[in-house]
Design an enzyme around this catalytic site. Structure first.
Site: not given
Ligand code: ARG
Length: 466
Positions: A157, A278, A284, A291
């Site tokens: 979970h 970024s 970043k 992704e």
């Protein structure tokens, strides 16, 4: 101008929109190699059966070789008016060798031709994908072996459950990808039958030898029913189903990578080679490859769904609907291949943050089960009672805002007087994972056994291939 291939019964050429909806050359030109190989196998069989002369067959084969080098050299002009790869090649053959070219299409049709070409293409893709899944399994097994004893939190979970090892986690994916691999191998075995010679749908009256063309193209046998041979696409659907399952596994791993390399988790370091920055936020480092691997799952499932729906209402045999099978497979399978390559590269380069993982492994009362197991083993309590005792101790720890191993012996004994000092020996995450020696469990000893077993197996396979 009416069409050269069937113009006999047509007075007019097609409307421009008809040409646009009908033509497949913009995508099926990808099949040129398979188409030429199929034609060469066909014509050499026609000659050996005495259906065309050896001289004509030779002329045709040479013409096909010329076309192959024209296409590969970029000098071939593809024409939409000629609809598809089959007719583009045949028309060029006629330009090169004259009317003899017309003998090539004896005893076959574009229906068995396209089914053959597409099978060959899917078969090549399955072989490539299988090799790539193998590479990924190798990369994962090597990483797992290296980090067999690195502890990390195991989740259910997405809540801290029990400590596990990083190696064990990676080896879970080796098992998944090994099943994907066997599915790909399995699909290949089932699909490896040649439709060539089914002709339009009913077979042919020419004395062709389908065993011969099947063998020349590396098929195990010809398809046994001509209606089925020209009209099923289950081989492509099965390949896409297998690709979808594999993409799903890749996507789960990609999702974990995205979570793991967030600042809040900080479980792993991705290499610069597999991340991006970024344009506005200088701090970043984004896991774009992961992704995109996750995202590609969508188009792969889409392709599977598209073929299933496209096929479901079609009566036997061939219908032009089937032309829509190719773009989907041409998109999905190479994208899976790219995703596999990216995942393998990323996996080779990523490094676990050992300290962060260990700290996280110990938080969230992750050794509570070990405490309960200790009560069962040492005090002799039934597990349900031990569970209750542990629950009470976790509550005390939560109220105090400390981890389990920070509770004093007095506090432990206030809940269960039989608890001794020895309890602290099972509350560390290292001890916890080391104790999980049941078959398939997370102990470093087990993980090393499994990673070595796989590495040996993969090495053995490589040797037998050579
Ligand atoms: N371009 C067609 C396809 O991809 C080839 C077969 C066409 N056959 C026919 N009878 N129109 O399916």
């Amino acid at each position: 101008m009416s069409n050269r291939m069937w113009g006999g019964r047509f007075a007019e050429g097609p409307d421009a929109i008809m040409e646009e909806i009908n033509a497949s050359i913009d995508f099926d030109r990808k099949l040129y190699r398979q188409d030429i190989a199929g034609s060469k196998a066909h014509v050499s069989m026609l000659a050996s059966q005495g259906i065309v002369s050896a001289e004509d067959a030779e002329k045709i084969a040479q013409g096909l070789d010329t076309i192959l080098s024209e296409i590969e050299g970029g000098t071939f002009t593809f024409s939409r008016a000629l609809e598809d790869i089959h007719m583009n090649i045949e028309a060029r053959l006629a330009e090169l060798i004259g009317p003899t070219a017309g003998r090539l299409h004896t005893g076959r049709s574009r229906n068995d031709q396209v089914a053959t070409d597409f099978r060959l293409w899917v078969r090549d893709s399955l072989d490539d994908l299988e090799a790539q899944v193998t590479d990924l399994m190798q990369a994962l097994s090597e990483k797992a072996e290296e980090h067999a004893a690195v502890v990390m939190p195991g989740f259910t979970h997405l809540q801290s459950a029990q400590p596990v090892t990083f190696g064990h986690h990676l080896m879970a994916y080796v098992e998944m990808f090994s099943r994907d691999r066997s599915r790909l191998q399995d699909a290949r075995v089932r699909m490896n039958e040649s439709p060539l010679g089914c002709a339009a749908l009913a077979g042919t009256s020419f004395p062709i030898d389908r065993e011969m063309t099947a063998a020349a193209l590396g098929f195990d046998r010809p398809t046994a029913n001509s209606l089925d041979g020209v009209s099923d696409r289950d081989f492509a659907i099965e390949a896409l189903a297998d690709a979808s399952i594999c993409a799903m596994h890749l996507s789960r791993l990609a999702e974990e990578i995205v979570i793991w390399c967030s600042a809040q988790f900080g479980f792993i370091k991705l290499s610069d080679k597999f991340s991006t920055g970024s344009s506005i936020m200088p701090q970043k480092k984004n896991p774009d490859a992961a992704e995109l691997i996750r995202a590609k799952t969508g188009r792969i499932y889409g392709a599977l769904n598209s073929l299933l729906v496209m096929m479901k209402g079609l009566p036997l045999t061939y219908s032009k609907d089937m032309q829509e099978d190719k773009e989907q497979a041409f998109d999905a399978l190479p994208n899976l291949s790219l995703a596999l390559a990216a995942m393998t590269g990323m996996m080779r380069d990523l490094e676990p943050n050992v300290k962060t993982l260990k700290k996280a492994a110990g938080s969230g009362y992750s050794t509570a089960t070990d405490l309960a197991d200790w009560c069962v083993r040492v005090v002799g309590m039934p597990f349900r009672d031990a569970h209750h005792v542990t629950g009470a101790l976790v509550k005390i720890a939560v109220d105090k805002g400390v981890e389990l191993h920070r509770l004093t012996l007095e506090e432990m004994q206030s809940v269960e007087p039989k608890i001794t000092d020895d309890i602290y020996s099972v509350l560390s995450v290292d001890k916890s994972v080391r104790s999980r020696v049941s078959y398939g469990g997370t102990s470093p000893v087990n993980v090393r056994k499994q990673s070595r077993r796989w590495l040996k197996q993969l090495e053995r396979e490589q040797k037998t291939e050579k």
